[in-house]
Design an enzyme around this catalytic site. Structure first.
Site, PDB file in Angstrom:
ATOM      1  N   MET A   1      32.643   5.054  47.066  1.00 13.92           N
ATOM      2  CA  MET A   1      33.843   4.259  47.388  1.00 13.92           C
ATOM      3  C   MET A   1      33.348   2.868  47.762  1.00 13.92           C
ATOM      4  SD  MET A   1      35.762   7.247  49.490  1.00 13.92           S
ATOM      5  CE  MET A   1      34.217   8.113  49.687  1.00 13.92           C
TER       6      MET A   1
ATOM      7  N   ASP B   1      29.939  11.177  50.675  1.00 10.59           N
ATOM      8  CA  ASP B   1      30.843  10.025  50.617  1.00 10.59           C
ATOM      9  C   ASP B   1      30.139   8.733  51.007  1.00 10.59           C
ATOM     10  OD1 ASP B   1      33.483  11.107  49.917  1.00 10.59           O
ATOM     11  OD2 ASP B   1      33.259  12.257  51.758  1.00 10.59           O
TER      12      ASP B   1
ATOM     13  N   GLY C   1      38.865   6.747  52.385  1.00  9.52           N
ATOM     14  CA  GLY C   1      38.375   5.998  53.545  1.00  9.52           C
ATOM     15  C   GLY C   1      38.094   6.861  54.764  1.00  9.52           C
ATOM     16  N   PHE C   2      38.833   7.938  54.897  1.00 12.33           N
ATOM     17  CA  PHE C   2      38.686   8.745  56.108  1.00 12.33           C
ATOM     18  C   PHE C   2      38.889  10.227  55.808  1.00 12.33           C
ATOM     19  CE2 PHE C   2      40.157   4.543  57.192  1.00 12.33           C
ATOM     20  CZ  PHE C   2      39.230   4.154  58.170  1.00 12.33           C
ATOM     21  N   GLY C   3      38.172  11.051  56.549  1.00  6.57           N
ATOM     22  CA  GLY C   3      38.406  12.491  56.468  1.00  6.57           C
ATOM     23  C   GLY C   3      39.606  12.859  57.328  1.00  6.57           C
ATOM     24  N   GLY C   4      40.038  14.092  57.207  1.00  2.60           N
ATOM     25  CA  GLY C   4      41.071  14.626  58.103  1.00  2.60           C
ATOM     26  C   GLY C   4      42.479  14.134  57.845  1.00  2.60           C
TER      27      GLY C   4
ATOM     28  N   ASP D   1      39.990  15.769  46.210  1.00  4.90           N
ATOM     29  CA  ASP D   1      39.323  15.334  47.431  1.00  4.90           C
ATOM     30  C   ASP D   1      40.355  14.766  48.400  1.00  4.90           C
ATOM     31  OD1 ASP D   1      37.494  14.408  49.282  1.00  4.90           O
ATOM     32  OD2 ASP D   1      36.694  12.814  48.007  1.00  4.90           O
ATOM     33  N   GLY D   2      40.479  15.439  49.545  1.00  3.59           N
ATOM     34  CA  GLY D   2      41.345  14.928  50.609  1.00  3.59           C
ATOM     35  C   GLY D   2      42.441  15.896  51.003  1.00  3.59           C
ATOM     36  N   GLY D   3      42.394  16.331  52.253  1.00  2.00           N
ATOM     37  CA  GLY D   3      43.468  17.163  52.789  1.00  2.00           C
ATOM     38  C   GLY D   3      43.509  18.581  52.261  1.00  2.00           C
TER      39      GLY D   3
ATOM     40  N   MET E   1      30.811   4.834  51.602  1.00  2.00           N
ATOM     41  CA  MET E   1      31.868   3.830  51.802  1.00  2.00           C
ATOM     42  C   MET E   1      31.209   2.539  52.269  1.00  2.00           C
ATOM     43  SD  MET E   1      34.713   6.080  53.803  1.00  2.00           S
ATOM     44  CE  MET E   1      35.040   7.791  53.397  1.00  2.00           C
TER      45      MET E   1
ATOM     46  N   HIS F   1      29.309  17.415  48.777  1.00  2.90           N
ATOM     47  CA  HIS F   1      29.966  16.144  48.463  1.00  2.90           C
ATOM     48  C   HIS F   1      29.472  15.103  49.471  1.00  2.90           C
ATOM     49  CE1 HIS F   1      33.346  13.786  46.835  1.00  2.90           C
ATOM     50  NE2 HIS F   1      33.617  13.407  48.079  1.00  2.90           N
TER      51      HIS F   1
ATOM     52  N   SER G   1      32.325  18.529  52.289  1.00  3.95           N
ATOM     53  CA  SER G   1      32.106  17.086  52.390  1.00  3.95           C
ATOM     54  C   SER G   1      31.325  16.785  53.664  1.00  3.95           C
ATOM     55  CB  SER G   1      33.450  16.356  52.418  1.00  3.95           C
ATOM     56  OG  SER G   1      33.213  14.989  52.663  1.00  3.95           O
TER      57      SER G   1
ATOM     58  N   HIS H   1      30.056  10.405  45.830  1.00  3.38           N
ATOM     59  CA  HIS H   1      31.361   9.753  45.636  1.00  3.38           C
ATOM     60  C   HIS H   1      31.237   8.326  46.167  1.00  3.38           C
ATOM     61  CE1 HIS H   1      35.920   9.737  46.944  1.00  3.38           C
ATOM     62  NE2 HIS H   1      35.664   8.870  45.968  1.00  3.38           N
TER      63      HIS H   1
ATOM     64  N   GLY I   1      36.354  18.693  53.696  1.00  2.00           N
ATOM     65  CA  GLY I   1      35.579  18.171  54.821  1.00  2.00           C
ATOM     66  C   GLY I   1      36.019  18.807  56.120  1.00  2.00           C
TER      67      GLY I   1
ATOM     68  N   MET J   1      42.013  11.633  43.896  1.00  4.65           N
ATOM     69  CA  MET J   1      42.127  11.451  45.346  1.00  4.65           C
ATOM     70  C   MET J   1      43.474  12.017  45.785  1.00  4.65           C
ATOM     71  SD  MET J   1      39.312  10.185  46.530  1.00  4.65           S
ATOM     72  CE  MET J   1      39.933  10.360  48.185  1.00  4.65           C
TER      73      MET J   1
HETATM   74  C1  DX5 Z   1      37.886  10.574  51.963  1.00  4.36           C
HETATM   75  C2  DX5 Z   1      36.649  11.213  51.403  1.00  4.36           C
HETATM   76  C3  DX5 Z   1      36.653  12.681  51.449  1.00  4.36           C
HETATM   77  C4  DX5 Z   1      36.742  13.274  52.819  1.00  4.36           C
HETATM   78  C5  DX5 Z   1      37.680  14.435  52.706  1.00  4.36           C
HETATM   79  O1  DX5 Z   1      37.987   9.263  51.547  1.00  4.36           O
HETATM   80  O2  DX5 Z   1      36.438  10.832  50.055  1.00  4.36           O
HETATM   81  O3  DX5 Z   1      35.560  13.245  50.742  1.00  4.36           O
HETATM   82  O4  DX5 Z   1      35.519  13.743  53.332  1.00  4.36           O
HETATM   83  O5  DX5 Z   1      37.892  14.940  53.960  1.00  4.36           O
HETATM   84  P1  DX5 Z   1      39.038  15.999  54.269  1.00  4.36           P
HETATM   85  O6  DX5 Z   1      38.715  17.237  53.473  1.00  4.36           O
HETATM   86  O7  DX5 Z   1      38.884  16.210  55.729  1.00  4.36           O
HETATM   87  O8  DX5 Z   1      40.335  15.384  53.891  1.00  4.36           O
HETATM   88 ZN    ZN Z   2      34.973  11.982  48.850  1.00  5.89          ZN
END
Ligand code: DX5
Ligand code: ZN
Length: 221
Positions: free
Chosen positions: A70, A37, A144-147, A177-179, A39, A35, A10, A68, A199, A139
């Site tokens: 959002m 993102d 909304g956020f990575g990490g 996607d996510g975590g 937003m 990927h 990502s 993606h 990501g 999801m």
């Molecule tokens: C979050 C994004 C993800 C994000 C995932 O809303 O859609 O694509 O980059 O990041 P990680 O892998 O760090 O959770």
């Molecule tokens: Zn995403």
């Protein structure tokens, strides 16, 4: 190895001042799909990048992009991403009252049509769009956020999607996607997911190529 199984880095977690370099390093490690993102600060409380960044990356890489969205009003936004090497466009089920029509429009442009489900959105909402669905993005965090941390309750949803494929013969890809990291990837692969977005686990690592390889090695484990 099943060719449908892939790790999608990502770009949200990549260094934005060195995106081209960050893509090329992973391309050398075998990655061909990233990927991306988008937003809008309305549908999710964060604002990221639009189509111009893909446009400027295209001459500097060979990969494809998985977009993606959002965003609110995905009907207005998705045509901006009908760019070369955009393989798939995923919209959120929660963002449109016209999901069927939107998926048909994405497909009419020869892109894979994807639907993303927020953690609170049940699988049922896909029942009547199965004939125009190429990909379901589950999801595994709130968007909304990575990490963020993987939400284990997503496991039940993935299982339901696998059952739905089995019962109906629909052959949409399942993406998470996510975590996702070296620990959580095992759980989602065992549940039957094909596409894994990562990501922070890749671009937050000291050596993103090694992190990509570590995750990739799990695909056929
Ligand atoms: C979050 C994004 C993800 C994000 C995932 O809303 O859609 O694509 O980059 O990041 P990680 O892998 O760090 O959770
Ligand atoms: Zn995403």
């Amino acid at each position: 190895m099943n060719p449908r199984k892939k790790i999608l880095p990502s770009l949200l977690s990549a260094p934005f001042d060195r995106l081209g370099e960050s893509i090329r390093a992973l391309e050398e490690a075998g990655c061909t799909l990233f990927h991306y993102d988008v937003m809008d600060g309305h549908f999710v409380p964060n604002l990221t990048i639009g189509p111009l960044i893909i446009q400027s990356l295209l001459p500097h890489c060979n990969s494809e992009f998985d977009v993606h969205l959002m965003v609110a009003n995905p009907e207005t936004v998705f045509p901006w991403f009908l760019l070369d090497r955009v393989r798939s466009i995923t919209v959120h089920a929660e963002a449109t009252p016209h999901l069927h029509a939107l998926l048909m429009r994405i497909r009419a442009h020869n892109r894979l049509a994807g639907v993303s489900l927020n953690p609170a959105t049940p699988v049922d909402c896909l029942e009547y769009v199965l004939p125009c669905l190429d990909l379901v993005l589950v999801m595994t965090v709130n968007p909304g956020f990575g990490g963020q941390k993987y939400l284990p309750e997503a496991g039940r949803k993935i299982r339901e999607l696998c059952e739905l494929r089995g019962q109906t013969g629909a052959d949409f890809l399942i993406q998470v996607d996510g975590g996702i990291n070296a620990q959580t990837i095992r759980t989602v692969l065992d549940l039957g997911v094909e596409e894994i977005v990562a990501g922070n686990a890749i671009y937050g690592a000291a050596d993103p190529v090694a992190a990509y390889w570590e995750l990739s090695s799990q695909l056929d484990a």
